[in-house]
Enzyme design. Structure first.
Site, PDB file in Angstrom:
ATOM      1  N   HIS A 308      -9.570  15.438  51.014  1.00  0.00           N
ATOM      2  CA  HIS A 308     -10.507  15.137  49.933  1.00  0.00           C
ATOM      3  C   HIS A 308     -11.255  13.853  50.269  1.00  0.00           C
ATOM      4  O   HIS A 308     -10.677  12.933  50.850  1.00  0.00           O
ATOM      5  CB  HIS A 308      -9.751  14.954  48.604  1.00  0.00           C
ATOM      6  N   ASP A 365      -7.946  22.892  44.953  1.00  0.00           N
ATOM      7  CA  ASP A 365      -8.161  24.307  45.320  1.00  0.00           C
ATOM      8  C   ASP A 365      -6.969  24.942  46.012  1.00  0.00           C
ATOM      9  O   ASP A 365      -6.979  26.148  46.264  1.00  0.00           O
ATOM     10  CB  ASP A 365      -9.391  24.396  46.247  1.00  0.00           C
TER      11      ASP A 365
HETATM   12  C1  SDX Z   1     -13.435  20.043  46.058  1.00  0.00           C
HETATM   13  O1  SDX Z   1     -15.714  15.693  45.787  1.00  0.00           O
HETATM   14  C2  SDX Z   1     -14.958  16.260  44.877  1.00  0.00           C
HETATM   15  O2  SDX Z   1     -14.506  15.663  43.940  1.00  0.00           O
HETATM   16  C3  SDX Z   1     -14.726  17.745  45.117  1.00  0.00           C
HETATM   17  C4  SDX Z   1     -13.735  18.424  44.180  1.00  0.00           C
HETATM   18  C5  SDX Z   1     -14.252  18.467  42.733  1.00  0.00           C
HETATM   19  O3  SDX Z   1     -13.421  18.588  41.828  1.00  0.00           O
HETATM   20  O4  SDX Z   1     -15.525  18.482  42.573  1.00  0.00           O
HETATM   21  O5  SDX Z   1     -12.494  17.746  44.210  1.00  0.00           O
HETATM   22  C6  SDX Z   1     -13.511  19.882  44.581  1.00  0.00           C
HETATM   23  O6  SDX Z   1     -14.442  20.279  46.681  1.00  0.00           O
HETATM   24  C7  SDX Z   1     -12.099  19.841  46.740  1.00  0.00           C
HETATM   25  C8  SDX Z   1     -12.203  19.951  48.300  1.00  0.00           C
HETATM   26  C9  SDX Z   1     -12.162  21.437  48.663  1.00  0.00           C
HETATM   27  N1  SDX Z   1     -12.436  21.613  50.112  1.00  0.00           N
HETATM   28  C10 SDX Z   1     -11.483  21.979  50.978  1.00  0.00           C
HETATM   29  O7  SDX Z   1     -10.301  22.131  50.686  1.00  0.00           O
HETATM   30  C11 SDX Z   1     -11.995  22.230  52.395  1.00  0.00           C
HETATM   31  C12 SDX Z   1     -11.056  21.571  53.412  1.00  0.00           C
HETATM   32  N2  SDX Z   1     -11.192  20.094  53.307  1.00  0.00           N
HETATM   33  C13 SDX Z   1     -12.179  19.490  54.097  1.00  0.00           C
HETATM   34  O8  SDX Z   1     -13.158  20.192  54.699  1.00  0.00           O
HETATM   35  C14 SDX Z   1     -12.396  18.002  53.842  1.00  0.00           C
HETATM   36  O9  SDX Z   1     -11.177  17.430  53.619  1.00  0.00           O
HETATM   37  C15 SDX Z   1     -13.354  17.638  52.721  1.00  0.00           C
HETATM   38  C16 SDX Z   1     -14.671  18.309  52.891  1.00  0.00           C
HETATM   39  C17 SDX Z   1     -12.771  18.028  51.396  1.00  0.00           C
HETATM   40  C18 SDX Z   1     -13.539  16.139  52.749  1.00  0.00           C
HETATM   41  O10 SDX Z   1     -14.185  15.851  53.925  1.00  0.00           O
HETATM   42  P1  SDX Z   1     -14.559  14.327  54.323  1.00  0.00           P
HETATM   43  O11 SDX Z   1     -14.173  13.385  53.247  1.00  0.00           O
HETATM   44  O12 SDX Z   1     -15.962  14.312  54.807  1.00  0.00           O
HETATM   45  O13 SDX Z   1     -13.557  14.025  55.476  1.00  0.00           O
HETATM   46  P2  SDX Z   1     -13.790  14.423  56.978  1.00  0.00           P
HETATM   47  O14 SDX Z   1     -14.319  15.830  57.063  1.00  0.00           O
HETATM   48  O15 SDX Z   1     -14.545  13.329  57.617  1.00  0.00           O
HETATM   49  O16 SDX Z   1     -12.272  14.451  57.522  1.00  0.00           O
HETATM   50  C19 SDX Z   1     -11.641  13.255  57.933  1.00  0.00           C
HETATM   51  C20 SDX Z   1     -10.707  13.700  59.062  1.00  0.00           C
HETATM   52  C21 SDX Z   1     -11.445  14.475  60.163  1.00  0.00           C
HETATM   53  O17 SDX Z   1     -10.673  14.321  61.349  1.00  0.00           O
HETATM   54  P3  SDX Z   1     -11.143  13.193  62.440  1.00  0.00           P
HETATM   55  O18 SDX Z   1     -12.619  13.399  62.694  1.00  0.00           O
HETATM   56  O19 SDX Z   1     -10.841  11.857  61.758  1.00  0.00           O
HETATM   57  O20 SDX Z   1     -10.266  13.449  63.643  1.00  0.00           O
HETATM   58  O21 SDX Z   1      -9.736  14.625  58.531  1.00  0.00           O
HETATM   59  C22 SDX Z   1      -9.915  15.895  59.145  1.00  0.00           C
HETATM   60  C23 SDX Z   1     -11.318  15.904  59.742  1.00  0.00           C
HETATM   61  O22 SDX Z   1     -11.381  16.795  60.849  1.00  0.00           O
HETATM   62  N3  SDX Z   1      -9.775  16.878  58.081  1.00  0.00           N
HETATM   63  C24 SDX Z   1      -9.114  18.019  58.193  1.00  0.00           C
HETATM   64  C25 SDX Z   1      -9.182  18.597  56.925  1.00  0.00           C
HETATM   65  N4  SDX Z   1      -9.866  17.818  56.093  1.00  0.00           N
HETATM   66  C26 SDX Z   1     -10.248  16.740  56.808  1.00  0.00           C
HETATM   67  N5  SDX Z   1      -8.493  18.600  59.241  1.00  0.00           N
HETATM   68  C27 SDX Z   1      -7.908  19.791  58.996  1.00  0.00           C
HETATM   69  N6  SDX Z   1      -7.908  20.433  57.789  1.00  0.00           N
HETATM   70  C28 SDX Z   1      -8.538  19.852  56.745  1.00  0.00           C
HETATM   71  N7  SDX Z   1      -8.545  20.474  55.558  1.00  0.00           N
END
Ligand code: SDX
Length: 430
Positions: A308, A365
């Protein structure tokens, strides 16, 4: 007395600018950069708005480090325990809890706005039967402004209130009819004697040919899911609604834009992706293989429902959802192998260095889809359920944006890295 400012110095010119610090009730203070461009000739740069506050808000507060979520100051755990979705809708819109009389009047108003214009019924027939229900939601919600012209003066508080009530009331009807249309089943009209979640489940699953009673456990579970999804600060879809609304677009057009943003699998579309992911994993034995894939930056596989932007601790909504999973599956006597996989996946991921180092925890989720499956909701409808819940957050934030003394059209700047200015070369000379 130290001044509540920060000084920014451009070391390439030695020029400095003093910027005021603004402090809120909870959470990090902000640096007001309103004069930065005027005084220093520069913009700030923050793709994805990771460290950028877009507005002042009184509606919702999240402490990502502590896993705290407050709606108008009330902890989500207390509201989940003692409130319901329509009372939370009142709280988010009006900013306080209602008296009994105010609550009853609000419920009555919402109940009597649940029908939609008959012309909108025909609108569905233009969609491909196999269309994703979120495609229908984007279209039908946007089309509301073609049917409800009478209260669209966004500068009139009463018009904003009526439009908000219409959206909160009509979203379940629009959503249920998207499902019915996809199955070639007759549309079921709202029933005014049913509660908000109960009415939706009745419109989803009842048939004119036989009596149908909504299971109260299912209705309570769905109402809780809607409450947990009601608002969440300036997330992608809410920021979309604010930005669209900042051009003075009507609320139906602004909320339709929010529906589109929510659809993305990184945002509200994640609940559907979680269940599809759990199906792909298929068994507890396969989990380690997928955890490895999630580690691999070259592999597009992500652990959906994990991570998140704000929560670097357990999403409090996910904790409530996980408890509700147990209760609902037991009460409905449903055993879902995907729940076992989800629990084991969480257990392994929370001990895995990759996830621990990045502070990746289950989000809202991760478990919601398990509950929705137990209620018989098709996977493609999961983000539609999120849409119903989040509607009150979108309209409350939209209303706050319009009534703010800082109201102005949103128009970010950029860092231009394209071609330097050059002269056009006529075709015959190329
Ligand atoms: C919602 O914003 C809100 O409040 C949203 C929400 C709401 O109520 O409105 O809470 C609802 O959207 C919840 C999130 C649902 N999405 C997912 O579950 C999809 C999977 N999660 C991700 O794609 C990710 O965690 C995000 C999109 C939710 C957040 O992305 P960020 O903050 O941009 O973080 P990032 O992508 O930069 O990740 C940081 C690191 C990265 O690795 P490095 O580059 O540091 O090596 O963490 C890794 C990412 O690759 N990473 C994951 C991961 N989530 C982040 N790796 C594997 N699996 C994951 N789920």
């Amino acid at each position: 007395m130290p001044k509540d400012t920060v000084t920014l110095t451009d070391n390439s010119t030695g020029k400095s600018v003093e910027l005021p610090i603004r402090r809120g009730t909870h959470g990090p203070a902000v640096v007001d950069i309103g004069n930065l461009y005027k005084d220093l000739g520069m913009f700030t740069y923050d793709p994805g708005f990771v460290a950028t506050a877009s507005c002042r808000s009184t509606i919702t507060y999240i402490d990502g480090e502590k896993g705290v979520l407050l709606y108008r100051g009330y902890p989500i755990e207390q509201l989940a325990e003692g409130s319901n979705h329509l009372e939370v809708c009142y709280l988010l819109w009006y900013g306080r809890l209602p008296s009994k009389a105010e609550y009853d009047s609000f419920v009555d108003t919402i109940t009597h706005h649940t029908m939609i214009h008959e012309g909108l019924k025909d609108f569905y027939s233009g969609f491909h039967r196999g269309a994703h229900p979120m495609a229908v939601m984007v279209g039908v919600v946007g089309a509301l402004s073609a049917f409800y012209h009478d209260f669209l003066d966004i500068n009139d508080p009463m018009h904003r209130e009526v439009s908000a009530q219409r959206l909160i009331a009509k979203m379940p009807t629009i959503a249920a009819w998207a499902h019915r249309y996809s199955r070639g089943q007759p549309f079921i009209y709202p029933q005014n004697h049913l509660g908000y979640a109960e009415n939706f489940l009745n419109m989803m699953f009842s048939f004119p040919s036989e009596p149908y009673t909504v299971n109260p456990v299912a209705a309570r579970a769905l109402d809780l899911i809607l409450l947990l999804h009601a608002d969440h600060e300036q997330n992608a879809s809410t920021s979309t609604v604010r930005l669209a609304g900042s051009s003075d677009a009507n609320p139906f057009a602004a909320v339709s834009a929010g529906v589109g943003a929510l659809w993305g699998p990184l945002h509200g579309g994640a609940s559907e992706s979680v269940v599809n992911m759990l199906k792909t994993i298929g068994s507890v034995a396969n989990i380690p293989k997928f955890i490895e894939r999630a580690h691999d930056p070259k592999d597009t596989f992500r652990l959906m429902g994990f991570g998140h932007r704000v929560y670097k601790h357990y999403d409090p909504r996910a904790a409530i959802m996980r408890r509700t999973c147990y209760d609902v599956l037991k009460a409905l006597n449903v055993s879902d192998p995907l729940f076992e996989i989800a629990l084991k996946l969480e257990e392994i991921a929370l001990k895995d260095d990759y996830f621990v180092q990045r502070k990746l925890y289950p989000n809202v989720d991760f478990y919601s889809g398990i509950i929705l499956r137990a209620l018989g909701i098709p996977t493609s409808m999961f983000t539609v359920i999120f849409t119903i819940g989040r509607t009150v957050g979108w309209v409350s934030q939209w209303n706050e944006m319009l009534t703010s003394d800082e109201r102005k059209i949103g128009r970010p700047r950029q860092l231009y890295v394209g071609a330097p200015q050059r002269d056009y070369v006529p075709l015959e000379k190329r």
